[in-house]
Design an enzyme around this catalytic site. Structure first.
Site, PDB file in Angstrom:
ATOM      1  CB  SER A 165      35.228  80.488  40.506  1.00 46.50           C
ATOM      2  OG  SER A 165      34.147  80.904  41.303  1.00 46.50           O
ATOM      3  CE1 TYR A 178      38.017  81.193  45.395  1.00 47.49           C
ATOM      4  CE2 TYR A 178      35.865  81.817  44.521  1.00 47.49           C
ATOM      5  CZ  TYR A 178      36.847  80.855  44.744  1.00 47.49           C
ATOM      6  OH  TYR A 178      36.647  79.570  44.301  1.00 47.49           O
TER       7      TYR A 178
END
Length: 282
Positions: A165, A178
């Site tokens: 990501s 995250y």
């Protein structure tokens, strides 16, 4: 149509999501025997219907990618039914709203007893939820890799693609769990690529930028359909000035999976982000 994926078994976790469903459909269109894995059968069935309507081959299985016994059982079933896994796309993962702070930075009020009811700072986060986010993104990548790479190792070939990501290299505000877990995915991709190289298995990752899905839509857009403050901020940091479309990920994915075009490529993470990482914000 390329001959590369023809009659090869491709397992896609998180296959009900916007990005991985697109990858699954593309792989099936290229002749792969696709195995769609996810937690929500309804979403997987929609992808299956699209693949079958186009004449592709598909298997749907609901499973928890952090459940090692379930993944081992699935790997055995896939090998018996479809043949050994040649391609593994580790797309399962995600975040949880309860692991997100409302504060962008520390505010003294978060330590006070009479703080605003809707304020959630770092010191308020539920560590159980925090752990669950870390688990789905990290062990949810490790466990399927262990289960299916065994088949690749026995065959002496295979390709694993992990999902990193923007958070992997540039931790975004408010999403500590995250960001932490996606950074781990990049590190694990490098480690696993080194470890499995003698087995003829390449391991790489993609780091998608901002693509709109059901979860991010609520963050990126306001109720009136215009960009939210966060959405505007992202646009100001994205040189291409727009969000990505799922179909735009396929070129990078297919290249990384291709043993001919990317045969000497392993251990890398490729950003597909409209230039987000290139922009300093100044």
């Amino acid at each position: 149509m390329s001959h590369l994926f023809q009659d090869q078994t491709a397992v896609i976790t998180g296959a009900g999501g916007v990005l991985c469903s697109e990858i699954a459909v593309k792989l099936a269109a290229e002749g792969a025997k696709t195995v769609l894995v996810g937690r929500t059968e309804e979403k997987l069935k929609k992808v299956e219907a699209q693949i079958l309507a186009a004449g592709g081959a598909c298997m749907v299985r609901t499973a928890d990618v952090t459940d090692e016994a379930a993944m081992e059982a699935l790997a055995d079933e896939v090998e018996r039914t479809c043949g050994p896994c040649r391609y593994l796309i580790n797309g399962a993962g995600g975040n949880n709203n309860k692991a997100i702070t409302t504060n962008f930075t520390y505010e003294p009020e978060e330590l006070q007893e009479n703080k605003p009811e809707d304020m959630v700072g770092f010191f308020d986060l539920d560590m159980g939820v925090f752990e669950s986010v870390v688990k789905i993104n990290t062990l949810g990548t490790v466990i399927p890799a262990r289960a299916f790479a065994r088949q690749m190792a026995r065959a002496g070939r295979g390709s694993i693609l992990n999902f990193a990501s923007m958070n992997s290299t540039r931790p975004l505000t408010r999403v500590p769990a995250y960001a932490m877990s996606k950074a781990a995915v990049v590190n694990f991709t490098q480690w696993l690529a080194t470890y499995l190289a003698p087995a003829g298995i390449r391991v790489n990752a993609v780091a998608p930028g901002f693509f709109v899905n059901d979860r991010s839509r609520k963050i990126l857009f306001a109720a009136d359909g215009n960009l939210s403050k966060r959405g505007e901020n992202i646009m100001n940091h994205t040189p291409m000035g727009r969000f990505g479309e799922a179909k735009e990920l396929w070129g990078c994915v297919s290249w990384l999976l291709d043993d001919e075009k990317a045969g000497f490529v392993t251990g890398i993470t490729v950003p597909v982000d409209g230039g987000f990482l290139a922009h300093s914000g100044i």
